[in-house]
Enzyme design. Structure first.
Site, PDB file in Angstrom:
ATOM      1  CB  SER A  88      -0.911   0.027   1.228  1.00  0.00           C
ATOM      2  OG  SER A  88      -1.587   1.267   1.334  1.00  0.00           O
ATOM      3  CE1 TYR A 106      -4.472  -2.378   4.828  1.00  0.00           C
ATOM      4  CE2 TYR A 106      -3.539  -0.217   4.346  1.00  0.00           C
ATOM      5  CZ  TYR A 106      -4.036  -1.429   3.910  1.00  0.00           C
ATOM      6  OH  TYR A 106      -4.079  -1.700   2.560  1.00  0.00           O
TER       7      TYR A 106
END
Length: 257
Positions: A149, A162
């Protein structure tokens, strides 16, 4: 049916029933790979992806495995082994695509240990042990591709845990590339930014202001689509990427430049 040198190859795509994973599964299927569409709960969605791949002239089959608990990676491969020989004589796998992930919106002050453990279980432990149990099945010259990400390189306190999982996955990519290099197995990560998928639908779709704000973050001036990521993955899965390993490829459209 478009092909890209993946004829005779077998690809496992986790989280392949929707979003980015679906885009990847369908693209690899069009490129000639036999695709194992791994999913957690939504069998109907996985079957739909399999049907699309087959209608486009490809080969695919669904594999159910809910990641996040001890032993799930082994169970995933057991389910894979039960079906793969019916679609690819000899079994084995050529492309391991670690796409499945769990999101977590929580700043440090509100982060619970349970939530921390849960997101790391899906986003870090599962890919580690999917690869660990898959190494005996993965043929020399194969590919391991991890979906990271853009959040791994940008400070975003609201998704701190995350982001940490994706940073861990990037280091896994780097280290694994060195370990598996002698087998000519390449290992790379793809790091998307904001992508128009079901997981972002509640705040993104139908909200012109939110879409404009999200688009403004990218140098290319729009929100990403699953096929934007899938096409990068297709390159990494192909022989064209044979001299690239241990890299994180930015797929954010130039966000945060």
């Amino acid at each position: 049916m478009r092909t890209n040198g993946l004829e005779g190859k077998v690809a496992l795509v986790t989280g392949g029933s929707r979003g980015i994973g679906r885009g990847i599964a369908e693209r690899l299927g069009r490129d000639g790979a036999v695709v194992a569409v791994a999913y957690a709960r939504d069998a109907r969605a996985a079957d739909e992806v399999v049907d699309v791949i087959r209608k486009n002239g490809g080969a695919a089959f669904p594999v159910r495995a809910e990641l996040g608990a001890h032993g799930d990676a082994a169970a995933l491969w057991e389910a894979f082994d039960e079906q793969v020989t019916a679609h690819a004589p000899g079994g084995g796998v050529d492309i391991i695509m670690n796409n499945a992930a769990s999101g977590l919106y929580s700043e440090l002050s509100s982060l619970t240990e349970e939530a921390f453990d849960a997101v790391f279980a899906v986003n870090v432990r599962a890919p580690f042990f999917i690869v660990r149990h898959g190494l005996d099945r993965l043929r020399d010259g194969g590919r391991i591709i991890n979906i990271s990400s853009g959040a791994a390189r940008i400070a975003m306190p609201e998704i701190i845990a995350y982001s940490a999982t994706k940073s861990a996955l990037d280091n896994f990519t780097l280290t694994l590339a060195k370990e598996l290099g002698p087998r000519r197995i390449t290992v790379n990560s793809v790091a998307p930014g904001i992508i128009d998928t079901d997981i972002n639908a509640d705040w993104l779709r139908g909200n012109a202001e939110a879409e404009a704000q999200a688009a403004s973050l990218a140098a290319l001036g729009r929100v990403g689509r699953p096929e934007d990521v899938a096409d990068i993955v297709a390159f990494l899965a192909s022989d064209d990427s044979r001299w690239m390993t241990g890299r994180v490829l930015d797929a954010t459209g130039g966000s945060g430049l």
